[in-house]
Write a protein that holds these residues in place. Structure first.
Motif, PDB file in Angstrom:
ATOM      1  N   PRO A 234       0.619  -1.216   0.074  1.00 14.73           N
ATOM      2  CA  PRO A 234      -0.034   0.057   0.060  1.00 14.73           C
ATOM      3  C   PRO A 234       0.827   1.396   0.021  1.00 14.73           C
ATOM      4  CG  PRO A 234      -0.707  -1.538   1.752  1.00 14.73           C
ATOM      5  CD  PRO A 234       0.725  -2.115   1.276  1.00 14.73           C
ATOM      6  N   LEU A 235       0.549   2.347  -0.647  1.00 19.61           N
ATOM      7  CA  LEU A 235       0.895   3.533  -0.673  1.00 19.61           C
ATOM      8  C   LEU A 235       0.214   4.495   0.205  1.00 19.61           C
ATOM      9  CD1 LEU A 235       3.085   5.358  -1.923  1.00 19.61           C
ATOM     10  CD2 LEU A 235       1.278   6.191  -3.561  1.00 19.61           C
ATOM     11  N   GLN A 236       0.969   5.081   1.267  1.00 19.95           N
ATOM     12  CA  GLN A 236       0.289   5.682   2.350  1.00 19.95           C
ATOM     13  C   GLN A 236       0.197   7.167   2.069  1.00 19.95           C
ATOM     14  OE1 GLN A 236       1.301   4.681   6.352  1.00 19.95           O
ATOM     15  NE2 GLN A 236       0.812   2.463   6.102  1.00 19.95           N
ATOM     16  N   VAL A 237      -1.022   7.681   2.027  1.00 19.51           N
ATOM     17  CA  VAL A 237      -0.962   9.259   1.741  1.00 19.51           C
ATOM     18  C   VAL A 237      -1.774   9.745   2.498  1.00 19.51           C
ATOM     19  CG1 VAL A 237      -1.929  11.074  -0.043  1.00 19.51           C
ATOM     20  CG2 VAL A 237      -0.948   9.012  -0.866  1.00 19.51           C
ATOM     21  N   PHE A 244      -5.585   9.484   4.156  1.00 19.96           N
ATOM     22  CA  PHE A 244      -6.289   9.891   2.833  1.00 19.96           C
ATOM     23  C   PHE A 244      -6.363   8.719   1.752  1.00 19.96           C
ATOM     24  CE2 PHE A 244      -6.943  12.206  -1.181  1.00 19.96           C
ATOM     25  CZ  PHE A 244      -7.931  13.157  -1.025  1.00 19.96           C
ATOM     26  N   GLY A 245      -5.163   8.235   1.819  1.00 20.78           N
ATOM     27  CA  GLY A 245      -5.071   7.005   0.513  1.00 20.78           C
ATOM     28  C   GLY A 245      -4.201   6.112   1.322  1.00 20.78           C
ATOM     29  N   LEU A 299     -10.090   2.114   0.766  1.00 15.28           N
ATOM     30  CA  LEU A 299      -8.751   2.665   0.540  1.00 15.28           C
ATOM     31  C   LEU A 299      -8.361   4.006   0.225  1.00 15.28           C
ATOM     32  CD1 LEU A 299      -7.790  -0.754  -1.705  1.00 15.28           C
ATOM     33  CD2 LEU A 299      -7.550  -0.399   0.992  1.00 15.28           C
ATOM     34  N   GLY A 300      -9.630   4.519  -0.013  1.00 11.06           N
ATOM     35  CA  GLY A 300      -9.070   6.135   0.002  1.00 11.06           C
ATOM     36  C   GLY A 300      -8.349   6.364  -1.589  1.00 11.06           C
ATOM     37  N   ILE A 331       3.494  11.280   2.094  1.00  7.95           N
ATOM     38  CA  ILE A 331       3.482  10.151   1.260  1.00  7.95           C
ATOM     39  C   ILE A 331       4.517   9.106   1.832  1.00  7.95           C
ATOM     40  CG2 ILE A 331       3.632   9.147  -1.102  1.00  7.95           C
ATOM     41  CD1 ILE A 331       2.758  11.961  -2.034  1.00  7.95           C
ATOM     42  N   GLN A 332       4.044   7.947   2.210  1.00  9.11           N
ATOM     43  CA  GLN A 332       5.207   6.930   2.324  1.00  9.11           C
ATOM     44  C   GLN A 332       4.900   5.591   2.060  1.00  9.11           C
ATOM     45  OE1 GLN A 332       6.208   6.741   6.677  1.00  9.11           O
ATOM     46  NE2 GLN A 332       4.168   6.625   7.162  1.00  9.11           N
ATOM     47  N   MET A 333       5.539   4.495   2.059  1.00  3.78           N
ATOM     48  CA  MET A 333       5.261   3.162   2.008  1.00  3.78           C
ATOM     49  C   MET A 333       6.032   2.219   3.158  1.00  3.78           C
ATOM     50  SD  MET A 333       5.567   0.837  -1.469  1.00  3.78           S
ATOM     51  CE  MET A 333       4.297   1.530  -2.162  1.00  3.78           C
ATOM     52  N   LEU A 334       5.270   1.493   3.795  1.00  8.95           N
ATOM     53  CA  LEU A 334       5.941   0.530   4.674  1.00  8.95           C
ATOM     54  C   LEU A 334       5.875  -0.652   4.222  1.00  8.95           C
ATOM     55  CD1 LEU A 334       3.639   1.713   7.972  1.00  8.95           C
ATOM     56  CD2 LEU A 334       5.766   2.608   6.967  1.00  8.95           C
ATOM     57  N   ASP A 335       6.996  -1.463   4.780  1.00  4.44           N
ATOM     58  CA  ASP A 335       7.389  -3.120   4.471  1.00  4.44           C
ATOM     59  C   ASP A 335       6.208  -3.737   5.233  1.00  4.44           C
ATOM     60  OD1 ASP A 335       8.342  -3.389   6.865  1.00  4.44           O
ATOM     61  OD2 ASP A 335      10.302  -3.287   6.309  1.00  4.44           O
TER      62      ASP A 335
END
Length: 352
Positions: A234-237, A244-245, A299-300, A331-335
């Motif tokens: 997932p891309l976290q916004v 938001f996303g 999921l926004g 904006i970030q991405m977690l493993d």
């Protein structure tokens, strides 16, 4: 015709490292190798002074940078504390930046909001525009906005950096030319886009400088999350500090990033240091519907334009405003273990 994933293979040889560019008194910053947990970094100037220099001689530099990455991980070399706020975008400027349309759901929503069908060709021939690459924003730099009427929007994306790509490569061949992966905030001025497109000559003023994540990583560093030249995470916004996303970059991808590289290289070579973007990461709802906001269990969205499109489809009117001075985006991405992979793009909108 629904979205389908096309092309792209992993690299044959594993190359593991994380790289960043720290700000200094030059335009191109200084290259450092960053620890896996993003806490430490080590100067890499004895290998290459800048990331572009490393990409220009990747075959020679990559093994040395990877060896330094192992030394950083084993704490056998002097390191300094890594601060994301002190970074430039990995390439503060690039020879080329082109953004594609991997997630056709985004395009479908745009078209549906104005009652238009998506041309069948869009599912086999991706959209792509060439953006300005001479002055990227740093991942913690402010987003300057001259006029709120311009409709400032963020776009959460995945981007890749290539080595030299010959013209006419296939998607499978293009996958081998993807050397680094990062995140992107492709800033867009939605209020200026219709007028520019109406001229029939593409974007220019409506696409101000973009920003990229503090850290870029080799595809193999992503492990099982990198499959088919797509990141399956997932891309976290976050917008104004609220979720938001959370769209998954591995779902609903009509095209892989290798497909987009091959598309860009169809008739011309790509220089080492070329950046190719995925376009806005966008997922369908569970029943193929446009999806729901995060606040409603969905999921926004990775940009404001999408929620405005859905509001228009549902009520005939867009209600969510675009960004204005004082707004923030992250904006970030977690493993899979919940650790940040690329660091965070975190920007404030400021009036200029």
């Amino acid at each position: 015709m629904g979205p389908r994933l096309r092309g792209g293979t992993e690299q044959d040889e594993g190359t593991h490292m994380k790289l960043a560019t720290l700000k200094n008194d030059t335009r191109d910053g200084r290259l450092v190798v960053v620890s896996k947990d993003l806490t430490r970094c080590c100067e890499a100037s004895n290998i290459a002074p800048t990331l572009q220099a490393a990409l220009d001689d990747w075959e020679q530099c990559a093994p040395k940078l990877e060896a330094l990455y192992r030394d950083v991980e084993h704490e056998t070399v002097p390191c300094e504390r890594f601060h994301e706020r002190l970074t430039e975008s990995p390439l503060p400027r690039a020879y080329q930046w082109a953004d594609g349309s991997a997630y056709i759901n985004h395009v479908e929503l745009v078209r549906k909001a104005r009652g238009a069908e998506v041309p069948e060709s869009f599912y086999s021939d991706p959209l792509m525009y060439q953006g300005g690459s001479d002055a990227f924003l740093g991942p913690r730099d402010d987003i300057p906005l001259g006029d709120p009427k311009w409709g400032c929007d963020m776009e959460g994306e995945i981007a890749v950096i290539t080595d030299d790509v010959p013209p006419g490569v296939s998607s499978d061949e293009a996958a081998d030319h993807i050397k680094l992966v990062m995140l992107c905030n492709d800033v867009s001025l939605r209020g200026l886009i219709p007028g520019e497109l109406a001229k029939g000559f593409g974007f220019f003023q409506s696409k101000p400088p973009s920003a990229f994540s503090p850290v870029c990583v080799t595809p193999d560093e992503l492990g099982d999350a990198w499959q088919g030249s797509v990141i399956h995470l997932p891309l976290q916004v976050d917008y104004n500090r609220e979720p938001f996303g959370r769209a998954n970059a591995g779902k609903d991808a009509t095209f892989s990033l290798a497909d987009l590289v091959a598309h860009a290289a169809k008739t011309r070579p790509l220089c080492a240091g070329t950046i190719i973007g995925s376009g806005t990461v966008s997922n369908q709802g569970p029943d193929g519907d446009p999806g729901k906001p995060v606040s409603e269990g969905g999921l926004g969205y990775s940009c404001i334009a999408e929620i405005r499109m859905i509001e228009t489809i549902n009520t005939g009117e867009a209600k969510t405003p675009f960004m204005s001075a004082g707004d923030t985006v992250k904006i970030q991405m977690l493993d899979a273990d919940g650790h940040s992979i690329f660091g965070a793009i975190r920007q404030d909108v400021v009036a200029v």
